[in-house]
Write an enzyme that holds these catalytic residues in place. Structure first.
Site, PDB file in Angstrom:
ATOM      1  N   HIS A   1       9.183   5.538  -3.845  1.00  0.00           N
ATOM      2  CA  HIS A   1       7.913   4.899  -3.482  1.00  0.00           C
ATOM      3  C   HIS A   1       7.258   5.693  -2.364  1.00  0.00           C
ATOM      4  CE1 HIS A   1       5.426   1.216  -3.769  1.00  0.00           C
ATOM      5  NE2 HIS A   1       5.024   1.605  -2.571  1.00  0.00           N
TER       6      HIS A   1
ATOM      7  N   ASP B   1       3.091  -9.966  -2.587  1.00  0.00           N
ATOM      8  CA  ASP B   1       2.568  -8.628  -2.261  1.00  0.00           C
ATOM      9  C   ASP B   1       1.313  -8.333  -3.066  1.00  0.00           C
ATOM     10  OD1 ASP B   1       2.724  -6.076  -0.822  1.00  0.00           O
ATOM     11  OD2 ASP B   1       2.966  -5.265  -2.831  1.00  0.00           O
TER      12      ASP B   1
ATOM     13  N   ARG C   1      -5.315  -7.032   2.215  1.00  0.00           N
ATOM     14  CA  ARG C   1      -5.244  -6.051   3.304  1.00  0.00           C
ATOM     15  C   ARG C   1      -6.231  -4.907   3.070  1.00  0.00           C
ATOM     16  NH1 ARG C   1       0.333  -4.101   2.767  1.00  0.00           N
ATOM     17  NH2 ARG C   1      -0.127  -2.721   4.495  1.00  0.00           N
TER      18      ARG C   1
ATOM     19  N   SER D   1       5.759  -4.637   2.442  1.00  0.00           N
ATOM     20  CA  SER D   1       5.097  -4.478   1.142  1.00  0.00           C
ATOM     21  C   SER D   1       5.916  -3.555   0.239  1.00  0.00           C
ATOM     22  CB  SER D   1       3.697  -3.908   1.372  1.00  0.00           C
ATOM     23  OG  SER D   1       3.144  -3.427   0.193  1.00  0.00           O
TER      24      SER D   1
ATOM     25  N   LYS E   1       8.692  -5.002  -2.929  1.00  0.00           N
ATOM     26  CA  LYS E   1       8.500  -4.607  -4.329  1.00  0.00           C
ATOM     27  C   LYS E   1       9.777  -3.981  -4.885  1.00  0.00           C
ATOM     28  CE  LYS E   1       4.548  -2.212  -3.838  1.00  0.00           C
ATOM     29  NZ  LYS E   1       3.588  -2.647  -2.839  1.00  0.00           N
TER      30      LYS E   1
HETATM   31  N1  URA Z   1       2.288   1.187  -0.232  1.00  0.00           N
HETATM   32  C1  URA Z   1       2.633  -0.114  -0.448  1.00  0.00           C
HETATM   33  O1  URA Z   1       3.259  -0.454  -1.442  1.00  0.00           O
HETATM   34  N2  URA Z   1       2.260  -1.005   0.457  1.00  0.00           N
HETATM   35  C2  URA Z   1       1.585  -0.688   1.573  1.00  0.00           C
HETATM   36  O2  URA Z   1       1.319  -1.560   2.354  1.00  0.00           O
HETATM   37  C3  URA Z   1       1.233   0.651   1.793  1.00  0.00           C
HETATM   38  C4  URA Z   1       1.593   1.571   0.861  1.00  0.00           C
END
Ligand code: URA
Length: 447
Positions: free
Chosen positions: A95, A174, A181, A196, A200
């Protein structure tokens, strides 16, 4: 003294407004408060305006590791938490914290899946000036990003790869907070980004996670120090929740690769999957893939892992895996086989250098924001985006250009927008008459 609200007013029923006030006043939130807020927001009982206020209070007052871990877990458990162990054993994932021109997921996930790893990934949409994997994938007509839990599981067990959005079933907190956000100026917060990302990963059942933590003017963490703190917090959340997390610190002071904009980035990712693509982006993907192969114990050393990854890019298996993914998620694979079919902007013009010189900077955030202004991103949660627009940056920091060499190609909806973007993008490129050094791709690894 423990300043949590739990200890101060133990008998009062929880109310969203009190939780906002506690964080506004710099208090530590209790697990109950965090869970109450996340549950209420996910179900719709707590409205966007209260969630926005709490998010802003967190941006301004921060959270400690315990609060961030509890926020992560509350978000992950706002929906289904998948257990992939029975289906695919050790699920791996990567990620990125977000950047400009960062289409790494589109390459690294099929690449490592082609090397035998099973990848079940939940991705996001564009956030602030940074692009989102889902928006890029939706440049392919028919590609579905809303798989149900059953479809998600069935696909990863059948073809070893899935690249979807947050379904209503998984980490819905999220899904809602991320979009909020994006439009309330509350992206730049170490605990909010960490929660966040990690929620996930946990909800999607990953055990081994490689994080690409970006730093620079085109990243949410502008300084290396902040990026290191974010990386350390995510590694620590990983430890506290029983996950293996490796974080790479990578540069985002100039766009990654050349293309910025949804369909343009998709095309560049496909070229890279075919063994070509810009040198920096190719190398970035190989390094990220190598870390995933080592972390998942598929390879013993990074050198061995690099060779495996390079082979999958050169022998066509990584590209083939991407085609299989696109087809499985309903995408029209002709758009991947023939990139000229992808959405094309009506105005496409290349700007060339007026005189010779070295490139001293290509301000990633300015380029990202220019692409949003061209229509490639969102200003409000409900905005639709234009997949065709964007900018191709032909020059990298440290390059020497002669008069007439291409600097940028702008893809716009009309000439008025082209003109505005041209001014802004050209101002993002700085020059030197002295030789300039190239920027590093990576600054370190945190395990
Ligand atoms: N990537 C994400 O999944 N969440 C964030 O808040 C910033 C980048």
């Amino acid at each position: 003294m423990n300043p949590t609200q739990e200890n101060q007013t133990p008998h009062r029923p929880l109310r969203a407004v009190d939780i906002i006030i506690h964080k506004r006043d710099g208090l530590e939130l209790s697990r109950e408060e965090i869970e109450f807020f996340i549950k209420g927001y996910t179900s719709g009982e707590i409205p966007d305006y209260q969630a926005s206020a709490l998010l802003m209070a967190v941006v301004l007052k921060g959270m400690n590791d315990r609060e961030a871990t509890e926020l992560t877990l509350a978000m992950a458990h706002s929906g289904e938490v998948l257990d992939l162990t029975l289906i695919i054993g050790n699920a791996v994932d990567k990620h990125s914290t977000g950047g400009v021109g960062d289409k790494t997921t589109l390459v690294v996930e099929p690449l490592v899946a082609a090397c035998g790893l099973k990848i079940a990934k939940m991705s996001g949409r564009g956030l602030g000036f940074s692009g989102g994997t889902l928006d890029k994938l939706e440049s392919i007509p028919g590609y579905r990003v809303d798989l149900s839990r059953e479809e998600f599981l069935e696909q990863v067990s059948r073809i070893g790869i899935v690249l979807s959005g947050q379904s209503g079933d998984m980490d819905p907190a999220d899904g809602k907070l991320y979009a909020l956000r994006d439009v309330t100026g509350t992206v730049q917060s170490i605990p909010l980004i960490a929660a966040s990302v990690m929620s996930k990963k946990i909800a999607a059942g990953a055990h081994t996670i490689v994080l690409d933590v970006k730093t620079g003017n085109g990243a949410f963490m502008e300084t290396l120090d902040e990026a290191r703190k974010l990386a350390m917090l995510m590694v620590s959340i990983g430890k506290l929740t029983g996950h293996k997390v490796v974080a790479l610190l990578s540069d985002m002071n100039q766009p990654l690769g050349c293309a910025v904009g949804n369909a343009l980035e998709l095309a560049e990712a496909v070229e890279t999957l075919r063994g070509a693509g810009p040198e920096d982006f190719h190398e970035h993907c190989v390094v990220a893939a190598a870390h995933l192969l080592v972390a998942s114990e598929t390879a013993k050393t990074l050198d061995e892992a690099r060779k495996i990854a390079e082979t999958a890019l050169q022998n066509g298996s990584a590209f083939e895996k991407f085609r299989t993914l696109v087809q499985a998620q309903g995408g029209d694979v002709r758009f991947v086989d023939d990139l000229t079919l992808l959405p094309k902007a009506p105005v496409i013009q290349t700007i060339t250098a007026l005189q010779a010189g070295w490139i001293a900077g290509v301000h990633a955030r300015e380029i990202g924001e220019t692409v949003i202004a061209l229509g490639g991103g969102r200003a409000k949660k409900t905005d639709s985006i234009d997949h065709s627009v964007g900018i191709v940056v032909h020059a990298k920091v440290g390059d020497h250009l002669n008069a007439g060499d291409p600097i940028l190609t702008i893809h716009a909806r009309n000439t008025a927008e082209f003109e505005i973007a041209r001014e802004r993008a050209l101002a993002a490129v700085t020059w030197s008459d002295q030789k300039t050094g190239a920027l590093p791709l990576f600054y370190g690894v945190i395990e």
